[in-house]
Scaffold this active site. Structure first.
Site, PDB file in Angstrom:
ATOM      1  N   GLY A 159      41.370  30.807  33.248  1.00  0.00           N
ATOM      2  CA  GLY A 159      40.955  29.380  32.364  1.00  0.00           C
ATOM      3  C   GLY A 159      39.931  28.348  33.349  1.00  0.00           C
ATOM      4  O   GLY A 159      39.688  28.595  34.447  1.00  0.00           O
ATOM      5  N   ALA A 160      40.184  27.236  32.756  1.00  0.00           N
ATOM      6  CA  ALA A 160      39.092  25.998  33.144  1.00  0.00           C
ATOM      7  C   ALA A 160      40.043  24.881  33.077  1.00  0.00           C
ATOM      8  O   ALA A 160      40.778  24.454  31.374  1.00  0.00           O
ATOM      9  CB  ALA A 160      38.171  26.382  32.704  1.00  0.00           C
TER      10      ALA A 160
ATOM     11  N   GLY B 281      47.127  29.726  35.449  1.00  0.00           N
ATOM     12  CA  GLY B 281      47.367  28.055  34.738  1.00  0.00           C
ATOM     13  C   GLY B 281      47.711  28.868  32.993  1.00  0.00           C
ATOM     14  O   GLY B 281      48.284  30.142  33.101  1.00  0.00           O
TER      15      GLY B 281
ATOM     16  N   GLU C  80      40.632  31.172  43.158  1.00  0.00           N
ATOM     17  CA  GLU C  80      39.917  31.748  41.949  1.00  0.00           C
ATOM     18  C   GLU C  80      38.514  31.510  42.067  1.00  0.00           C
ATOM     19  O   GLU C  80      37.654  32.611  41.766  1.00  0.00           O
ATOM     20  CB  GLU C  80      39.902  30.725  40.985  1.00  0.00           C
ATOM     21  CG  GLU C  80      41.669  30.171  40.185  1.00  0.00           C
ATOM     22  CD  GLU C  80      41.730  28.966  39.598  1.00  0.00           C
ATOM     23  OE1 GLU C  80      43.092  29.352  38.428  1.00  0.00           O
ATOM     24  OE2 GLU C  80      41.282  28.249  39.744  1.00  0.00           O
TER      25      GLU C  80
ATOM     26  N   GLY D 176      41.059  24.183  38.943  1.00  0.00           N
ATOM     27  CA  GLY D 176      42.076  23.644  40.203  1.00  0.00           C
ATOM     28  C   GLY D 176      42.447  22.746  39.891  1.00  0.00           C
ATOM     29  O   GLY D 176      43.335  22.069  40.464  1.00  0.00           O
TER      30      GLY D 176
ATOM     31  N   THR E 122      46.886  29.171  30.034  1.00  0.00           N
ATOM     32  CA  THR E 122      46.095  29.787  29.041  1.00  0.00           C
ATOM     33  C   THR E 122      46.077  31.369  30.219  1.00  0.00           C
ATOM     34  O   THR E 122      46.511  32.544  29.255  1.00  0.00           O
ATOM     35  CB  THR E 122      44.515  29.229  29.161  1.00  0.00           C
ATOM     36  OG1 THR E 122      45.000  28.158  28.948  1.00  0.00           O
ATOM     37  CG2 THR E 122      44.016  30.020  27.806  1.00  0.00           C
TER      38      THR E 122
ATOM     39  N   GLY F 219      45.412  23.553  38.421  1.00  0.00           N
ATOM     40  CA  GLY F 219      46.886  24.051  39.087  1.00  0.00           C
ATOM     41  C   GLY F 219      46.211  24.591  40.312  1.00  0.00           C
ATOM     42  O   GLY F 219      47.843  24.829  40.924  1.00  0.00           O
TER      43      GLY F 219
HETATM   44  C1  5RP Z   1      43.980  26.321  38.489  1.00  0.00           C
HETATM   45  C2  5RP Z   1      43.132  26.194  37.550  1.00  0.00           C
HETATM   46  C3  5RP Z   1      43.543  26.880  35.654  1.00  0.00           C
HETATM   47  O1  5RP Z   1      42.758  27.258  35.184  1.00  0.00           O
HETATM   48  C4  5RP Z   1      43.390  25.603  34.936  1.00  0.00           C
HETATM   49  O2  5RP Z   1      43.281  24.127  35.728  1.00  0.00           O
HETATM   50  C5  5RP Z   1      43.105  25.229  33.846  1.00  0.00           C
HETATM   51  O3  5RP Z   1      45.175  25.188  33.740  1.00  0.00           O
HETATM   52  P1  5RP Z   1      45.322  25.324  32.014  1.00  0.00           P
HETATM   53  O4  5RP Z   1      45.392  26.329  31.444  1.00  0.00           O
HETATM   54  O5  5RP Z   1      46.989  25.696  32.327  1.00  0.00           O
HETATM   55  O6  5RP Z   1      45.679  24.614  31.063  1.00  0.00           O
HETATM   56  O7  5RP Z   1      41.542  26.021  37.548  1.00  0.00           O
HETATM   57  O8  5RP Z   1      43.391  26.220  39.231  1.00  0.00           O
END
Ligand code: 5RP
Length: 219
Positions: A84-85, A29, A105, A97, A31, A99
């Site tokens: 990330g989350a 992701g 993960e 999820g 982050t 992403g």
């Molecule tokens: C991917 C994830 C990512 O950690 C989640 O979507 C956060 O992404 P971002 O940092 O782009 O907001 O779970 O499967």
């Protein structure tokens, strides 16, 4: 501080947990990307780590940054994972999820001694509302979606998206999401995994607009 700065700030704080010689889980992701870049910088300065990627995208980014990638099957434990989350509640439960990398993960998180979550303040919530991503096999996905509907979810196929594992994602709307749902959803035939991460994160590093960084640790 804008959103990108907050993401980077949280990621930079998190890499302090990465030490020479460690096996390091690399999240997915926008982050987690900053953490991978930062670990790459540390590797260029002489630190040695083996990265375990949670997606093809993160593997590619890690390699570009000079991080050696290992096979998770070769290591009994991962020392620390930075990921990330999409949402984090005050008990450190997560929705992941967005992403589409939730399966790898979760496998990597489950194998990690320490799971560090990095996020900007928008992700910290009192109550989950982010549609829950559920990875399902392609075969019979509509029937799997029916079962999710009968549990009270409103599933939507993520159009044009196939996971690294060759599956579909159903993004599921809900009114309430309790901890028990993680296991219940996974008991539906056709479901591979869902993005509810209960009791998996050890620490969340949250960056705020005003420049503050808050570390929330599991009690
Ligand atoms: C991917 C994830 C990512 O950690 C989640 O979507 C956060 O992404 P971002 O940092 O782009 O907001 O779970 O499967």
């Amino acid at each position: 501080m804008d959103v990108e700065e907050m993401k980077r700030r949280a990621a930079v704080e998190a890499v302090e947990y990465v030490k020479d010689g460690m096996i390091v889980g690399l999240g997915t992701g926008s982050t987690a990307k900053y953490a991978i870049e930062e670990i790459g910088r540390m590797v260029r300065e002489g630190m040695e780590v083996i990265g375990i990627a949670t997606s093809k995208q993160s593997e590619e980014l890690a390699r570009k940054n000079g991080i050696e990638i290992g096979d998770i099957n070769e290591y009994e434990e991962i020392d620390v994972t930075i990921d990330g989350a999409d949402e984090i509640d005050e008990k450190l439960n997560l929705i992941k999820g967005g992403g589409g990398a939730l399966l790898r993960e979760k496998i990597v998180a489950a194998a990690s001694k320490m799971e560090v979550i990095v996020a900007d303040e928008r992700k910290l919530v009192k109550k989950f509302s982010f549609p829950l991503p559920v990875e399902v096999v392609k075969f019979g996905w509509r029937r799997t979606a029916d079962k999710l509907s009968s549990m009270g979810f409103k599933p939507h196929l993520r159009h044009g998206f196939v996971t690294d594992n060759g599956n579909y994602i159903l993004d599921c709307e809900y009114e309430e999401l309790d901890e028990g749902m993680e296991g219940k959803i996974n008991s539906i035939p056709g479901v591979v995994e869902n993005g509810l991460f209960i009791n998996m994160a050890d620490i969340a590093i949250i960056a705020f607009k005003n420049g503050d960084v808050r570390k929330i640790k599991r009690l």
